[in-house]
Motif scaffolding. Structure first.
Motif, PDB file in Angstrom:
ATOM      1  N   GLU A 158       0.811  -1.217   0.000  1.00 53.29           N
ATOM      2  CA  GLU A 158       0.000   0.000   0.000  1.00 53.29           C
ATOM      3  C   GLU A 158       0.847   1.272   0.000  1.00 53.29           C
ATOM      4  O   GLU A 158       0.301   2.371  -0.063  1.00 53.29           O
ATOM      5  N   VAL A 159       2.165   1.139   0.091  1.00 49.57           N
ATOM      6  CA  VAL A 159       3.058   2.294   0.189  1.00 49.57           C
ATOM      7  C   VAL A 159       3.886   2.398  -1.081  1.00 49.57           C
ATOM      8  O   VAL A 159       4.469   1.416  -1.549  1.00 49.57           O
ATOM      9  N   ASP A 160       3.937   3.604  -1.635  1.00 50.83           N
ATOM     10  CA  ASP A 160       4.758   3.854  -2.821  1.00 50.83           C
ATOM     11  C   ASP A 160       6.151   4.336  -2.471  1.00 50.83           C
ATOM     12  O   ASP A 160       7.115   4.057  -3.194  1.00 50.83           O
ATOM     13  N   VAL A 161       6.263   5.094  -1.390  1.00 50.14           N
ATOM     14  CA  VAL A 161       7.542   5.693  -1.008  1.00 50.14           C
ATOM     15  C   VAL A 161       7.724   5.556   0.500  1.00 50.14           C
ATOM     16  O   VAL A 161       6.828   5.898   1.274  1.00 50.14           O
ATOM     17  N   LEU A 162       8.883   5.059   0.906  1.00 48.28           N
ATOM     18  CA  LEU A 162       9.264   5.044   2.316  1.00 48.28           C
ATOM     19  C   LEU A 162      10.456   5.968   2.487  1.00 48.28           C
ATOM     20  O   LEU A 162      11.493   5.779   1.835  1.00 48.28           O
ATOM     21  N   LEU A 163      10.314   6.982   3.337  1.00 50.58           N
ATOM     22  CA  LEU A 163      11.407   7.891   3.639  1.00 50.58           C
ATOM     23  C   LEU A 163      12.031   7.499   4.964  1.00 50.58           C
ATOM     24  O   LEU A 163      11.322   7.335   5.966  1.00 50.58           O
ATOM     25  N   VAL A 164      13.351   7.355   4.967  1.00 48.66           N
ATOM     26  CA  VAL A 164      14.063   7.025   6.195  1.00 48.66           C
ATOM     27  C   VAL A 164      15.263   7.937   6.325  1.00 48.66           C
ATOM     28  O   VAL A 164      15.815   8.422   5.328  1.00 48.66           O
ATOM     29  N   SER A 165      15.678   8.181   7.546  1.00 51.18           N
ATOM     30  CA  SER A 165      16.887   8.969   7.770  1.00 51.18           C
ATOM     31  C   SER A 165      18.098   8.045   7.672  1.00 51.18           C
ATOM     32  O   SER A 165      17.987   6.832   7.889  1.00 51.18           O
ATOM     33  N   PRO A 166      19.265   8.567   7.355  1.00 48.83           N
ATOM     34  CA  PRO A 166      20.461   7.715   7.333  1.00 48.83           C
ATOM     35  C   PRO A 166      20.745   7.103   8.699  1.00 48.83           C
ATOM     36  O   PRO A 166      21.257   5.988   8.787  1.00 48.83           O
ATOM     37  N   GLU A 167      20.395   7.826   9.775  1.00 46.60           N
ATOM     38  CA  GLU A 167      20.599   7.292  11.122  1.00 46.60           C
ATOM     39  C   GLU A 167      19.759   6.036  11.346  1.00 46.60           C
ATOM     40  O   GLU A 167      20.166   5.124  12.070  1.00 46.60           O
ATOM     41  N   ARG A 168      18.577   5.976  10.705  1.00 51.08           N
ATOM     42  CA  ARG A 168      17.700   4.822  10.877  1.00 51.08           C
ATOM     43  C   ARG A 168      18.352   3.559  10.321  1.00 51.08           C
ATOM     44  O   ARG A 168      18.097   2.452  10.791  1.00 51.08           O
ATOM     45  N   LEU A 169      19.190   3.705   9.293  1.00 53.41           N
ATOM     46  CA  LEU A 169      19.834   2.540   8.682  1.00 53.41           C
ATOM     47  C   LEU A 169      20.730   1.821   9.678  1.00 53.41           C
ATOM     48  O   LEU A 169      21.062   0.652   9.487  1.00 53.41           O
ATOM     49  N   ASN A 170      21.158   2.515  10.731  1.00 51.48           N
ATOM     50  CA  ASN A 170      22.053   1.911  11.710  1.00 51.48           C
ATOM     51  C   ASN A 170      21.336   1.556  13.004  1.00 51.48           C
ATOM     52  O   ASN A 170      21.966   1.145  13.965  1.00 51.48           O
ATOM     53  N   ASN A 171      20.012   1.724  13.026  1.00 48.09           N
ATOM     54  CA  ASN A 171      19.250   1.258  14.174  1.00 48.09           C
ATOM     55  C   ASN A 171      19.215  -0.272  14.131  1.00 48.09           C
ATOM     56  O   ASN A 171      18.817  -0.851  13.116  1.00 48.09           O
ATOM     57  N   PRO A 172      19.659  -0.950  15.199  1.00 47.08           N
ATOM     58  CA  PRO A 172      19.773  -2.417  15.118  1.00 47.08           C
ATOM     59  C   PRO A 172      18.495  -3.112  14.690  1.00 47.08           C
ATOM     60  O   PRO A 172      18.514  -4.020  13.850  1.00 47.08           O
ATOM     61  N   ASP A 173      17.350  -2.712  15.260  1.00 51.69           N
ATOM     62  CA  ASP A 173      16.094  -3.371  14.925  1.00 51.69           C
ATOM     63  C   ASP A 173      15.718  -3.131  13.464  1.00 51.69           C
ATOM     64  O   ASP A 173      15.356  -4.052  12.724  1.00 51.69           O
ATOM     65  N   PHE A 174      15.828  -1.864  13.013  1.00 53.04           N
ATOM     66  CA  PHE A 174      15.498  -1.542  11.628  1.00 53.04           C
ATOM     67  C   PHE A 174      16.474  -2.228  10.672  1.00 53.04           C
ATOM     68  O   PHE A 174      16.076  -2.803   9.653  1.00 53.04           O
ATOM     69  N   ARG A 175      17.749  -2.169  11.005  1.00 55.12           N
ATOM     70  CA  ARG A 175      18.772  -2.750  10.124  1.00 55.12           C
ATOM     71  C   ARG A 175      18.596  -4.255   9.962  1.00 55.12           C
ATOM     72  O   ARG A 175      18.710  -4.797   8.853  1.00 55.12           O
ATOM     73  N   ASP A 176      18.287  -4.948  11.068  1.00 60.34           N
ATOM     74  CA  ASP A 176      18.243  -6.407  11.015  1.00 60.34           C
ATOM     75  C   ASP A 176      16.877  -6.955  10.613  1.00 60.34           C
ATOM     76  O   ASP A 176      16.786  -8.007  10.000  1.00 60.34           O
ATOM     77  N   ARG A 177      15.801  -6.219  10.956  1.00 60.64           N
ATOM     78  CA  ARG A 177      14.456  -6.760  10.728  1.00 60.64           C
ATOM     79  C   ARG A 177      13.792  -6.202   9.485  1.00 60.64           C
ATOM     80  O   ARG A 177      13.089  -6.918   8.763  1.00 60.64           O
ATOM     81  N   VAL A 178      14.006  -4.923   9.197  1.00 62.01           N
ATOM     82  CA  VAL A 178      13.272  -4.265   8.121  1.00 62.01           C
ATOM     83  C   VAL A 178      14.105  -4.103   6.853  1.00 62.01           C
ATOM     84  O   VAL A 178      13.633  -4.346   5.742  1.00 62.01           O
ATOM     85  N   LEU A 179      15.363  -3.706   7.035  1.00 60.07           N
ATOM     86  CA  LEU A 179      16.186  -3.357   5.878  1.00 60.07           C
ATOM     87  C   LEU A 179      16.361  -4.511   4.879  1.00 60.07           C
ATOM     88  O   LEU A 179      16.283  -4.285   3.667  1.00 60.07           O
ATOM     89  N   PRO A 180      16.586  -5.749   5.342  1.00 59.67           N
ATOM     90  CA  PRO A 180      16.729  -6.826   4.353  1.00 59.67           C
ATOM     91  C   PRO A 180      15.495  -6.987   3.466  1.00 59.67           C
ATOM     92  O   PRO A 180      15.620  -7.246   2.259  1.00 59.67           O
ATOM     93  N   ARG A 181      14.309  -6.822   4.037  1.00 59.84           N
ATOM     94  CA  ARG A 181      13.098  -6.950   3.232  1.00 59.84           C
ATOM     95  C   ARG A 181      12.970  -5.800   2.249  1.00 59.84           C
ATOM     96  O   ARG A 181      12.557  -5.983   1.099  1.00 59.84           O
TER      97      ARG A 181
END
Length: 714
Positions: free
Chosen positions: A127-150
């Motif tokens: 349902e989402v066309d664009v996801l905006l994230v900050s560069p700092e979010r890329l290094n958040n352990p939960d986001f990096r390990d759980r969300v980023l690979p997908r």
């Protein structure tokens, strides 16, 4: 997240452009038309699935490129676009623009924690066309390990906005951007990547291209693209609306008075930039006292207040925001009428980035720079925050192990300020030598090489940029030509609009009344000093028996300083005094101390004075304590004398506290004292000397301690 459906066949080029024009009109209005270079970028991303770097001036329409490409790719069945964007303000503007184009855009950031799970579910559901994230979010352990690979597996396009931030050659280097190298390397074949920036010279363009894998190190050309080759688009940096001028005025009071006298002459609403937080707050307060609707906007302004201030400027409810560089990238007000700088940025590139906020949709916008004598000292301070030398990096790596350590715990092992330590850890993380995990940081054991030559070249480039800024102030050629050349736009055509081209200059004359009012404001002494209430973490590692909160019987009361070293009023005077020889305190500063005492709303008048001895300025400190006692008709109760060798220079709280913990002799006997004592020193920097001294004075019998100093650092 489910993989995206296989993209449908790409429409023919005429059909694709027609559809792109239709979407553009929903984004920018019925009269909007694609520029040829915008179409070149869109076609490369959508039809050829290439990688591109777009370097174009502010207001050119870089966001239109990635929103059009997103819409077209989504229509072909591609997954969502991931936009890495550095600022919340920029994200808000981007979401608003996407909505106008019928694009569903969401963001994951520190301000919307409660929405994350719902956002992830919407992404999974397509349902989402664009996801905006900050560069700092890329290094958040939960986001990096759980969300980023997908996201990496299913993204339809990756956009790196403000891409100059990835380069330590750039004017706004952010180490978190370094993680994008790994993210791009993990993207499936054929996923387009777009990097955009408004401010990059050749050196930064090459570095960004290489770090993001947009082109190989031996492919420097920006020639006409071939199929499958990365695209580099660079346009002219000319801005036909900008009227650049430099006004040289000697004193801070006169510069402030000039601004107050001319603000009504400047068109519309605009931005007044300062180099420090304190200056922004001082200038805003003075302008308000002169009847102007202005607000301060700095890195210390909380997120909600920032959003409110941006709204006031966008709606022209204020004449100006008085801002630091915290208001820069991504703030979009097409009718911004002026940009004034009180103090020169340290780089022509950074200066161009800030003035690019003005006049996007106007025929004329005023850009005025008022340099200050203190500018170079401020540049030197920020330069001191550069990448640490190799021994400190090696010390940091040695401190890391398989057990997570917090940043605060690392401060007891590595003498770096919190800002520099966090920056170093992020660089080590992006280079694979360290990793952020839940609970702190661990070492990976990976080999890491200190690139001494690169760091030296960056330092030399920074010095060259500072000299170029000084040359800009004195240039006799077109100012815009000068700035364009600094960004490697070699068009020699004079703008015909700046003060050099036209010979039309702003007068530097200021009415005596305005100057007097500004001087009165700037020379008003008195800055509150907040007492330390918590000991740094992990002090047992440094053999200091202090932890947790200071006891109520150890605390100092809020204190007072004549001024801050960074103030535009007292700052220069205090810096000169403290940098000079040991001498009695001059009469003007003693008078300022008296005014501070007279305006101090203490609960109980002090009953005595205690000094803090000094190794470097013993005469000055003795004179200051004696004169305060004489002027206040108070007994001079003694002093805490320095003992042992002079503590070295330290950067973080833990190391500074350890250095001063045993550096002062015992306090004089204060048993029987029935009121607060003034505890006198010349300078409060980290606050730990004053904290340790106040603790000793309280233990010696004083029921309360009122710190009084000449200057506060910062």
């Amino acid at each position: 997240m489910t993989p995206p459906s296989v993209p449908t066949a790409t429409p023919t080029q005429p059909d694709l452009r027609t559809r792109a024009e239709e979407i553009l009109r929903t984004l920018a209005g019925e009269g909007a038309r694609l520029r040829e270079d915008q179409w070149t970028a869109v076609h490369a991303l959508v039809a050829e699935r290439r990688r591109a770097l777009v370097v174009q001036r502010t207001g050119w329409g870089k966001s239109a490129v990635y929103f059009l490409a997103t819409a077209l790719l989504r229509e072909q069945g591609a997954g969502p676009t991931v936009i890495v964007s550095p600022l919340l303000a920029l994200m808000r503007n981007q979401i608003d623009a996407a909505t106008r184009a019928g694009i569903v855009a969401v963001t994951v950031n520190s301000a919307n924690l409660d929405d994350w799970e719902r956002t992830y579910a919407e992404i999974d559901a397509g349902e989402v066309d664009v996801l905006l994230v900050s560069p700092e979010r890329l290094n958040n352990p939960d986001f990096r390990d759980r969300v980023l690979p997908r996201l990496t597996a299913s993204a339809g396009m990756l956009v790196v906005d403000e891409a100059h931030c990835i380069s330590d050659w750039g004017h706004d280097f952010r180490p978190d951007y370094r993680r994008l190298r790994g993210l791009i390397a993990d993207l499936p074949e054929g996923i387009p990547v777009l990097a955009t920036t408004a401010t990059a010279n050749d050196r930064v363009v090459t570095d960004v291209s290489e770090q993001l894998g947009l082109r190989s190190a031996d492919d420097r050309s920006a020639a006409a693209p071939r199929s499958g080759q990365p695209l580099v688009l660079r346009g002219s940096l000319d801005r036909s609306s900008l009227r650049l001028a430099v006004v040289t005025i000697k004193s801070p009071a006169e510069r402030l008075a000039w601004l107050a006298s001319r603000l009504d002459e400047l068109p519309g609403a605009g931005i007044v930039y300062t180099l420090t937080v304190q200056a922004a707050e001082e200038v805003a307060e003075f302008l308000r006292s002169r009847g102007f609707a202005v607000r301060a906007y700095t890195g210390k302004t909380d997120a909600e207040e920032r959003l409110d201030a941006e709204g006031d400027l966008l709606a022209n409810r204020v004449k100006a925001l008085v801002a630091t560089s915290a208001l820069g990238m991504g703030f979009d007000k097409p009718d911004l009428g002026f940009v004034v700088h009180l103090g020169a940025p340290s780089s022509p590139v950074a200066y161009y980035q800030q003035i690019g906020r003005a006049g996007r949709a106007l025929e004329r916008a005023e850009v005025v720079l008022l340099p200050g004598q203190e500018d170079r000292e401020i540049w030197a301070y920020f330069a001191s925050l550069a990448f640490p030398p190799e021994p400190l990096v090696r010390q940091t790596l040695a401190a890391l192990s398989e057990s997570p350590l917090s940043t605060a715990a690392l401060e007891t092992r590595v003498d770096l300020s919190r800002t520099r330590l966090e920056m170093l850890l992020k660089v080590l993380d992006s280079d694979g030598a360290a990793k952020r995990v839940k609970g702190g940081w661990i070492g990976t054991g990976a080999e890491w090489v200190y690139d001494r030559e690169r760091h030296q070249r960056v330092a030399e480039a920074r010095k060259a940029e500072q000299q170029a800024m000084l040359d800009f102030l004195a240039t006799t050629e077109c100012r815009l030509v000068f700035l364009r050349r600094q960004l490697d736009d070699l068009d020699p055509t004079p703008c015909g609009r700046c003060d050099v081209c036209t010979g039309s200059v702003w007068t530097s004359e200021v009415a005596a009344e305005a100057t007097a009012a500004a001087a009165e404001r700037l020379q008003k002494p008195g800055v509150e000093i907040a007492p330390r209430k918590m000991w740094p973490s992990g002090m047992k590692e440094l053999d200091v028996p202090a932890s947790g909160k200071l006891k109520a019987t150890e605390l100092a009361e809020p204190g007072r300083a004549v001024g801050r070293l960074s103030d535009i009023g007292w700052g220069m005077r205090l810096r000169e005094l403290l940098a000079g020889p040991d001498q009695p305190v001059p009469a003007d500063l003693l008078d300022a101390v008296v005014r501070v005492l007279a305006g101090w709303d203490w609960a109980q008048r002090p009953v005595g004075v205690v000094g803090i001895g000094s190794r470097t300025r013993p005469g000055m400190l003795d004179h200051l304590a004696r004169r305060i006692a004489e002027i206040g008709r108070l007994p001079l109760l003694g002093a805490l004398s320095p003992i042992g060798e002079r503590p070295g220079t330290h950067e973080n709280s833990a190391q500074r506290l350890a250095a001063v913990w045993s550096a002062l002799g015992p306090a004089p006997d204060l048993s029987g004292i029935d009121g607060p004592v003034l505890l006198v020193d010349d300078l409060v920097d980290s606050g730990w000397t004053m904290t340790v001294a106040a603790r000793a004075v309280r233990a010696a019998g004083a029921p309360a301690v009122l710190p009084l100093v000449l200057a506060q650092a910062g």
